[in-house]
Design an enzyme around this catalytic site. Structure first.
Site, short mmCIF file in Angstrom:
data_model
loop_
_atom_site.label_atom_id
_atom_site.label_comp_id
_atom_site.label_asym_id
_atom_site.label_seq_id
_atom_site.Cartn_x
_atom_site.Cartn_y
_atom_site.Cartn_z
N HIS A 1 -33.75 -17.54 -51.20
CA HIS A 1 -32.99 -16.50 -52.40
C HIS A 1 -32.01 -17.37 -52.37
O HIS A 1 -31.30 -16.98 -51.69
CB HIS A 1 -33.20 -15.87 -51.73
CG HIS A 1 -32.74 -14.65 -52.67
ND1 HIS A 1 -33.40 -13.34 -53.05
CD2 HIS A 1 -31.82 -15.08 -54.27
CE1 HIS A 1 -32.48 -13.00 -54.50
NE2 HIS A 1 -31.85 -14.01 -54.82
N ARG B 1 -28.59 -24.06 -59.50
CA ARG B 1 -27.28 -23.88 -60.44
C ARG B 1 -28.30 -25.14 -60.51
O ARG B 1 -29.26 -25.95 -61.54
CB ARG B 1 -25.52 -24.11 -60.42
CG ARG B 1 -25.90 -22.12 -59.89
CD ARG B 1 -25.29 -21.62 -60.37
NE ARG B 1 -25.20 -20.24 -59.93
CZ ARG B 1 -25.66 -18.80 -59.77
NH1 ARG B 1 -26.53 -18.40 -61.04
NH2 ARG B 1 -25.45 -18.03 -59.38
N HIS C 1 -20.45 -18.89 -58.89
CA HIS C 1 -19.77 -19.12 -60.18
C HIS C 1 -18.70 -19.75 -59.36
O HIS C 1 -17.56 -19.38 -58.65
CB HIS C 1 -19.70 -17.73 -60.42
CG HIS C 1 -21.22 -16.91 -60.46
ND1 HIS C 1 -21.64 -17.11 -61.28
CD2 HIS C 1 -21.91 -16.41 -60.11
CE1 HIS C 1 -23.02 -16.58 -61.51
NE2 HIS C 1 -22.65 -16.02 -60.50
N HIS D 1 -29.71 -19.44 -55.77
CA HIS D 1 -29.22 -20.10 -56.68
C HIS D 1 -28.90 -21.29 -56.72
O HIS D 1 -28.28 -21.37 -56.22
CB HIS D 1 -28.25 -19.45 -57.44
CG HIS D 1 -28.90 -17.49 -57.82
ND1 HIS D 1 -30.22 -17.31 -58.52
CD2 HIS D 1 -29.25 -16.64 -56.42
CE1 HIS D 1 -31.07 -16.35 -58.65
NE2 HIS D 1 -30.01 -15.73 -57.40
N ASN E 1 -33.52 -18.61 -62.77
CA ASN E 1 -32.65 -18.12 -63.46
C ASN E 1 -31.11 -19.04 -64.34
O ASN E 1 -30.16 -19.09 -63.71
CB ASN E 1 -32.17 -16.71 -63.37
CG ASN E 1 -30.66 -16.75 -61.71
OD1 ASN E 1 -31.12 -16.96 -60.99
ND2 ASN E 1 -30.30 -15.61 -61.98
N HIS F 1 -34.01 -8.73 -51.85
CA HIS F 1 -31.89 -7.62 -51.27
C HIS F 1 -31.77 -6.69 -51.63
O HIS F 1 -31.53 -5.56 -52.42
CB HIS F 1 -31.35 -8.87 -52.71
CG HIS F 1 -31.27 -8.87 -53.34
ND1 HIS F 1 -32.23 -7.65 -54.69
CD2 HIS F 1 -31.35 -10.22 -54.16
CE1 HIS F 1 -32.25 -8.38 -55.46
NE2 HIS F 1 -31.96 -9.56 -55.17
N ASP G 1 -29.47 -16.01 -50.75
CA ASP G 1 -29.00 -14.80 -51.94
C ASP G 1 -27.48 -16.13 -52.36
O ASP G 1 -26.37 -15.53 -53.32
CB ASP G 1 -28.91 -13.63 -52.76
CG ASP G 1 -28.66 -13.44 -54.11
OD1 ASP G 1 -29.10 -14.37 -54.90
OD2 ASP G 1 -28.85 -11.87 -54.49
N HIS H 1 -36.67 -8.42 -58.33
CA HIS H 1 -35.47 -8.38 -58.21
C HIS H 1 -35.43 -6.35 -58.94
O HIS H 1 -35.94 -6.81 -59.97
CB HIS H 1 -34.42 -8.84 -58.84
CG HIS H 1 -32.67 -8.55 -59.15
ND1 HIS H 1 -31.79 -9.08 -58.67
CD2 HIS H 1 -32.47 -7.45 -59.77
CE1 HIS H 1 -30.74 -8.78 -58.96
NE2 HIS H 1 -31.35 -7.06 -59.56
O1 DOR Z 1 -25.59 -10.97 -58.09
C1 DOR Z 1 -26.07 -11.49 -58.08
N1 DOR Z 1 -26.01 -13.14 -58.69
N2 DOR Z 1 -27.57 -11.22 -58.91
C2 DOR Z 1 -28.68 -11.96 -59.36
O2 DOR Z 1 -29.45 -10.93 -59.71
C3 DOR Z 1 -28.34 -12.93 -59.46
C4 DOR Z 1 -26.92 -14.17 -59.26
C5 DOR Z 1 -26.55 -14.98 -59.97
O3 DOR Z 1 -27.76 -16.42 -60.49
O4 DOR Z 1 -25.88 -15.03 -59.72
ZN ZN Z 2 -30.44 -13.93 -56.69
#
Ligand code: DOR
Ligand code: ZN
Length: 424
Positions: free
Chosen positions: A53, A57, A305, A55, A87, A229, A301, A176
């Site tokens: 899990h 980017r 950002h 991300h 995503n 999660h 997870d 999710h």
């Molecule tokens: O807090 C989160 N951030 N939950 C998610 O499901 C997506 C993730 C994100 O991609 O920033």
């Molecule tokens: Zn996630």
């Protein structure tokens, strides 16, 4: 190339481990000949973490993170295999986007696979892609609610059809389970929300209802379902009661185990995450589920950002924070505190994920397995300092918390991360 790691502790025993090329060639008391000898002086060798899990980017969001920084952060946190979530910009929901991501991922310093995204309109494409049985697709990922600009699925018929495909191709669906309509209902009750309202808006009822639905369908259809999660006591209780009636796997994140809503008072938006941090009672329930085997795996997870985005007012600050560098080190510290055994931690962060997602060459320390190793010294401690993160996201709700840092990360028998060379 043969490398001998001497005086290591492996599964509680003082042993030597030989790597030959990319594999573990020998574990035992002998000292086989090697090109290089590393004396570990009693440090522990563990399998590399498999993180389903992440991300990463990159592409349209490379200011948040890219494959280089994410994979370097992974090495620092002992993660040697990661699965990237869909995503992204563009979302990994069609073949073109998958190919773009494949190109970007060539920068990765760790092993990786992709979780392919489900929408209400791409089932035909999913079927075509699954038909080609690409080795780089680990799972399907489905969101039942919006979270960081993703597409989500609300239509039950679509969920059923995705589960049918998952059954047919024997590929897990990672879900999710927060339900969008439920979040909208609670959000409408808080017209001017602040960070302390996050847990109310993304109410526990929303993820509980989604998990209940997913369990019901998984029992009907019989496909492998990996509930991402889990955050509430009710979710893990439902999973506990139904685990032997379906192929249901349960993930927990380090933050839902170790943090709760209290941290929002000090960490603010840095602790804004979906599903939200819950209560101390939920922490206890998740630990109980870790102990009794209800939880299968840990996923970080990792959701980076930019600091500028996280510093915006609550409604505009995105959810998620970096986790690759802190996940295993925080959990090792829990082992030190006696919260769980090292053997159980290894199952959670490596062995079970290898089993669930079919990574047969990884997941434990045995001869013939890939030499993807993490070396730690349980007597060394450090503290989380987000300004020193390798990730581009230099903030953390764990700031100041105690960790056991990774000393060395080995992949394919090669030393890819050495703590003292990169830090003071
Ligand atoms: O807090 C989160 N951030 N939950 C998610 O499901 C997506 C993730 C994100 O991609 O920033
Ligand atoms: Zn996630």
């Amino acid at each position: 190339m043969k490398r001998l790691f001497k005086n290591a502790v492996i599964n509680g025993q003082r042993l030597n481990l030989l790597t030959e090329g990319a594999y573990i060639a020998y574990i035992g008391e002998e000292i086989p000949p090697a090109d290089e000898l590393i004396d570990l002086e009693g440090k522990i060798i563990l399998p590399g973490m498999i993180d389903p899990h992440v991300h990463v980017r990159d592409l349209g969001q490379s200011e948040k993170e890219d494959w280089h920084t994410a994979s370097q952060a992974a090495l620092k946190g002992g993660v040697t295999t990661l699965f990237d979530m869909p995503n992204t910009i563009p979302p990994t929901t069609n073949r073109n986007a998958l190919n773009l991501k494949r190109e970007a991922a060539r920068k990765s310093a760790v092993r990786y696979k992709f979780n392919f995204g489900v929408t209400e309109h791409n089932l035909r494409e999913i079927k075509e892609i699954l038909n080609e049985r690409f080795a780089d697709i680990a799972a399907l990922k489905m969101f039942l609610a919006g979270s960081s600009a993703n597409e989500y699925v609300e239509d039950i018929d679509t969920i059923r059809r995705v589960f049918d495909l998952s059954y047919q191709f024997d590929i897990p669906v990672i879900i999710h389970t927060e339900i969008q309509k439920c979040i909208e209902k609670y959000a409408s009750l808080r017209p001017h929300p602040g960070i302390l309202d996050h847990g109310f808006i993304r109410h526990r009822e929303c993820t509980n209802r989604g998990t209940e639905l997913v369990i019901k369908l998984a029992k009907e259809i019989g496909n492998p379902v990996y509930i991402a999660h889990t955050s509430t006591a009710e979710e893990v209780q439902m999973i506990r009661e139904n685990k032997n009636k379906a192929r249901i796997y349960c993930e927990v994140t380090p933050h839902h185990l170790l943090l709760n809503e209290h941290i929002l008072h000090t960490a603010g938006n840095y602790a804004k995450v979906n599903p939200p941090l819950r209560t101390e009672a939920d922490n206890r329930a998740l630990w109980e589920a870790v102990s009794d085997g209800t939880v299968d795996a840990v996923g970080t997870d990792h959701a980076p950002h930019t600091l500028a985005e996280k510093n915006k007012p609550y409604p505009r600050a995105p959810s998620g924070f970096p986790g690759l560098e802190t996940g295993l080190p925080l959990l090792l510290n829990e082992v030190k505190k006696g919260k769980l055994s090292l053997a159980r931690l290894v199952e959670l962060y490596s062995t079970r994920a290898a089993e669930i997602f079919g990574l047969n060459d990884r997941g434990n320390i045995r001869t013939g397995k890939k030499a993807d190793l993490v070396i730690v010294d349980m007597n060394k401690t450090a503290r989380v300092e987000a300004r020193n993160f390798v990730s581009k996201a230099k903030y953390s709700p764990y700031e100041g918390m105690e960790i056991i840092p990774v000393e060395m990360t080995v992949m394919d028998g090669m030393i890819k991360y050495l703590r003292n060379q990169t830090e003071q």
